[in-house]
Each structure stands twice: as structure tokens, then as C-alpha cells.
Design an enzyme around this catalytic site. Structure first.
Site, PDB file in Angstrom:
ATOM      1  N   LYS A  13      38.656  37.166  21.945  1.00  0.00           N
ATOM      2  CA  LYS A  13      38.950  38.308  21.080  1.00  0.00           C
ATOM      3  C   LYS A  13      40.228  38.101  20.260  1.00  0.00           C
ATOM      4  O   LYS A  13      40.341  38.608  19.157  1.00  0.00           O
ATOM      5  CB  LYS A  13      39.085  39.584  21.918  1.00  0.00           C
ATOM      6  CG  LYS A  13      37.752  40.171  22.299  1.00  0.00           C
ATOM      7  CD  LYS A  13      37.934  41.534  22.944  1.00  0.00           C
ATOM      8  CE  LYS A  13      38.699  41.393  24.238  1.00  0.00           C
ATOM      9  NZ  LYS A  13      39.064  42.688  24.818  1.00  0.00           N
ATOM     10  N   ARG A  89      37.604  52.086  27.059  1.00  0.00           N
ATOM     11  CA  ARG A  89      36.944  51.268  28.070  1.00  0.00           C
ATOM     12  C   ARG A  89      35.814  52.030  28.753  1.00  0.00           C
ATOM     13  O   ARG A  89      35.145  51.499  29.624  1.00  0.00           O
ATOM     14  CB  ARG A  89      37.947  50.833  29.150  1.00  0.00           C
ATOM     15  CG  ARG A  89      38.909  49.750  28.674  1.00  0.00           C
ATOM     16  CD  ARG A  89      39.678  49.208  29.865  1.00  0.00           C
ATOM     17  NE  ARG A  89      40.854  48.475  29.457  1.00  0.00           N
ATOM     18  CZ  ARG A  89      40.857  47.188  29.126  1.00  0.00           C
ATOM     19  NH1 ARG A  89      39.729  46.505  29.146  1.00  0.00           N
ATOM     20  NH2 ARG A  89      41.975  46.596  28.781  1.00  0.00           N
ATOM     21  N   ARG A 128      41.048  26.896  32.993  1.00  0.00           N
ATOM     22  CA  ARG A 128      42.201  26.862  32.106  1.00  0.00           C
ATOM     23  C   ARG A 128      43.468  26.409  32.826  1.00  0.00           C
ATOM     24  O   ARG A 128      43.780  26.858  33.915  1.00  0.00           O
ATOM     25  CB  ARG A 128      42.396  28.287  31.576  1.00  0.00           C
ATOM     26  CG  ARG A 128      43.364  28.443  30.462  1.00  0.00           C
ATOM     27  CD  ARG A 128      43.515  29.949  30.197  1.00  0.00           C
ATOM     28  NE  ARG A 128      44.921  30.237  29.969  1.00  0.00           N
ATOM     29  CZ  ARG A 128      45.454  30.356  28.763  1.00  0.00           C
ATOM     30  NH1 ARG A 128      44.695  30.279  27.692  1.00  0.00           N
ATOM     31  NH2 ARG A 128      46.733  30.583  28.615  1.00  0.00           N
ATOM     32  N   ARG A 161      48.786  26.474  36.505  1.00  0.00           N
ATOM     33  CA  ARG A 161      47.489  27.109  36.629  1.00  0.00           C
ATOM     34  C   ARG A 161      47.713  28.487  37.249  1.00  0.00           C
ATOM     35  O   ARG A 161      48.528  28.620  38.165  1.00  0.00           O
ATOM     36  CB  ARG A 161      46.657  26.260  37.597  1.00  0.00           C
ATOM     37  CG  ARG A 161      45.190  26.281  37.397  1.00  0.00           C
ATOM     38  CD  ARG A 161      44.564  25.325  38.407  1.00  0.00           C
ATOM     39  NE  ARG A 161      44.346  23.992  37.879  1.00  0.00           N
ATOM     40  CZ  ARG A 161      43.281  23.646  37.143  1.00  0.00           C
ATOM     41  NH1 ARG A 161      42.362  24.535  36.865  1.00  0.00           N
ATOM     42  NH2 ARG A 161      43.149  22.427  36.700  1.00  0.00           N
ATOM     43  N   ARG A 173      35.976  40.242  38.215  1.00  0.00           N
ATOM     44  CA  ARG A 173      36.474  40.960  37.037  1.00  0.00           C
ATOM     45  C   ARG A 173      35.347  41.190  36.033  1.00  0.00           C
ATOM     46  O   ARG A 173      35.279  42.229  35.386  1.00  0.00           O
ATOM     47  CB  ARG A 173      37.601  40.169  36.351  1.00  0.00           C
ATOM     48  CG  ARG A 173      38.867  40.044  37.190  1.00  0.00           C
ATOM     49  CD  ARG A 173      40.121  39.976  36.308  1.00  0.00           C
ATOM     50  NE  ARG A 173      40.230  38.779  35.483  1.00  0.00           N
ATOM     51  CZ  ARG A 173      40.874  37.670  35.842  1.00  0.00           C
ATOM     52  NH1 ARG A 173      41.450  37.591  37.018  1.00  0.00           N
ATOM     53  NH2 ARG A 173      40.939  36.644  35.029  1.00  0.00           N
TER      54      ARG A 173
END
Ligand SMILES: [Zn+2]
Length: 219
Positions: A13, A89, A128, A161, A173
Site C-alpha cells: 500500500k 477498518r 523480510r 529480522r 494477522r
């Protein structure tokens, strides 16, 4: 032109927002940033928000909407509109937002959903890691350093990390995200405002798709 940007964590986003800001002269209004700004400037609604945040409590919807209202009113005249990110949300929040926009004579022109499959999101987020020195971003699945264990950009051999980004917590999540967002997507679909973009497509294709429907919205 005012837009709501919806999408799971890891959907990119930030990239889409940047593009919308640069090419459509919109201003991104992220809930977290707006709250921090309101608290920092000590605006009336910021003072109220602060009392909740300091107590470790969730800031109530009407206070968040107050903060959003302030941020919209404070937009420079030359801004062509805003991109709302992080709010609403839920459907009740969407209702409160509609009431606010009615009051200040504005409306939402388009809702953009950046759609990415969960499996890809899990890889994007859990894979990531970043260089400990320069912050360059890498990924176990999508972008390993050219030389194993050495940062491409600065040559450092230390990497960081985030421990809460392991695959299981990311999946949890995402389950919460889908539960919350599905009704919201239906809500905006019923209003004929929903535009889904494929967040897995090449970035140039994503941009073209945005141009297509926002160009049409502007007519
Ligand atoms: Zn580095």
C-alpha cells in the site's frame, strides 16, 4: 478526488499511496501519522487521543474521526484530495466516516483494495530482513543478497529480522484482517465504489490499472 486504500499488511500500500500522491496530487492520511500529529500539536482532539494512548487504550472511533476531520480541514488548498489509509477498518467505522464527510461536504470517490494472496503475503512479510547498517531490504524468497550474507549496498554482514514476523503470526494477522475487512469490502461494493487491483502484478501494470479507473472516476 478522495480515496480509501484497503489492503492486508505486505500488500504494498505504501507504494500505491506514493504513486497516487505523485500522479494525482492527493495527500495520504494514515491513521497512525494523523494521531501522532494531533498529539504532538496538542490540538483539542489530540489531547483527548493522548489520554487514551498513554493509558495503553485503543483510541475510540469518534476520537479517531475527530483527528481525521482535523487533518482533512488542514489540507492545503492545492491538494486534489486525500487517500485514507488505516481507517475505516469496520462497517460501523465506515458509517461514522460517511457521517463526518457529509458534515464537511466531502465524499469518497473510490475505494481501492490491493489484493494479494495470503501465501505471497506470508513470504513477503516473514521472509523480510534488512541490513543492520544501511537498512537495505532483502527477502528470503524474493530478494537474497547477490553474495550470500553480504549487503549489496554497503557490504555489511549484519542483518536484522523482526521476531514477530514469523509465518504463524503473519497468518494469524491475516485471518484477523480478512474477518474485519470482508464486510467492509461488501459495504463499498454495494455503493459501487470498489476497485480491486492485483497487488501481485508488476508495479507498472498496477499503476496502469489505477490510472484506468481513476481516470474514469475523474470524468
Ligand atoms: Zn547495507
Amino acid at each position: 478526488m478522495n480515496i480509501i486504500l484497503l489492503g492486508p499488511p505486505g500488500a504494498g500500500k505504501g507504494t500505491q499511496s506514493k504513486y497516487l500522491e505523485d500522479h494525482f496530487h492527493l495527500k495520504q492520511l494514515s491513521t497512525g501519522d494523523m494521531l501522532r500529529h494531533a498529539v504532538a500539536t496538542g490540538s483539542p482532539v489530540g489531547v483527548v487521543a493522548k489520554s487514551f494512548m498513554e493509558g495503553g487504550k485503543l483510541v475510540p472511533d469518534d476520537v479517531v474521526v475527530g483527528v481525521i476531520s482535523e487533518a482533512i480541514e488542514a489540507l492545503p488548498k492545492e491538494t486534489a484530495g486525500f487517500i485514507l489509509d488505516g481507517f475505516p477498518r469496520s462497517v460501523p467505522q465506515a458509517g461514522i466516516l460517511d457521517q463526518l464527510l457529509d458534515r464537511i461536504g466531502k465524499n469518497i470517490d473510490a475505494v481501492i483494495v490491493v489484493d494479494v494472496k495470503d501465501d505471497i503475503l506470508v513470504k513477503r512479510i516473514s521472509g523480510r530482513f534488512t541490513c543492520g547498517s544501511c537498512g537495505e531490504v532483502f527477502n528470503d524468497f524474493f530478494r537474497l543478497p547477490k553474495t550470500e550474507g553480504v549487503c549489496d549496498r554497503c557490504g555489511s554482514t549484519s542483518f536484522k529480522r523482526r521476531s514477530d514476523d514469523n509465518p504463524d503470526t503473519v497468518r494469524e494477522r491475516l485471518v484477523v484482517y480478512h474477518e474485519q475487512t470482508k464486510p467492509l469490502i461488501d459495504y463499498y461494493k454495494a455503493k459501487g465504489k470498489l476497485n480491486i487491483i492485483d497487488g501481485e502484478a508488476a508495479i507498472e501494470d498496477v499503476k496502469e490499472r489505477i490510472n484506468e479507473f481513476l481516470g474514469a472516476t475523474r470524468q
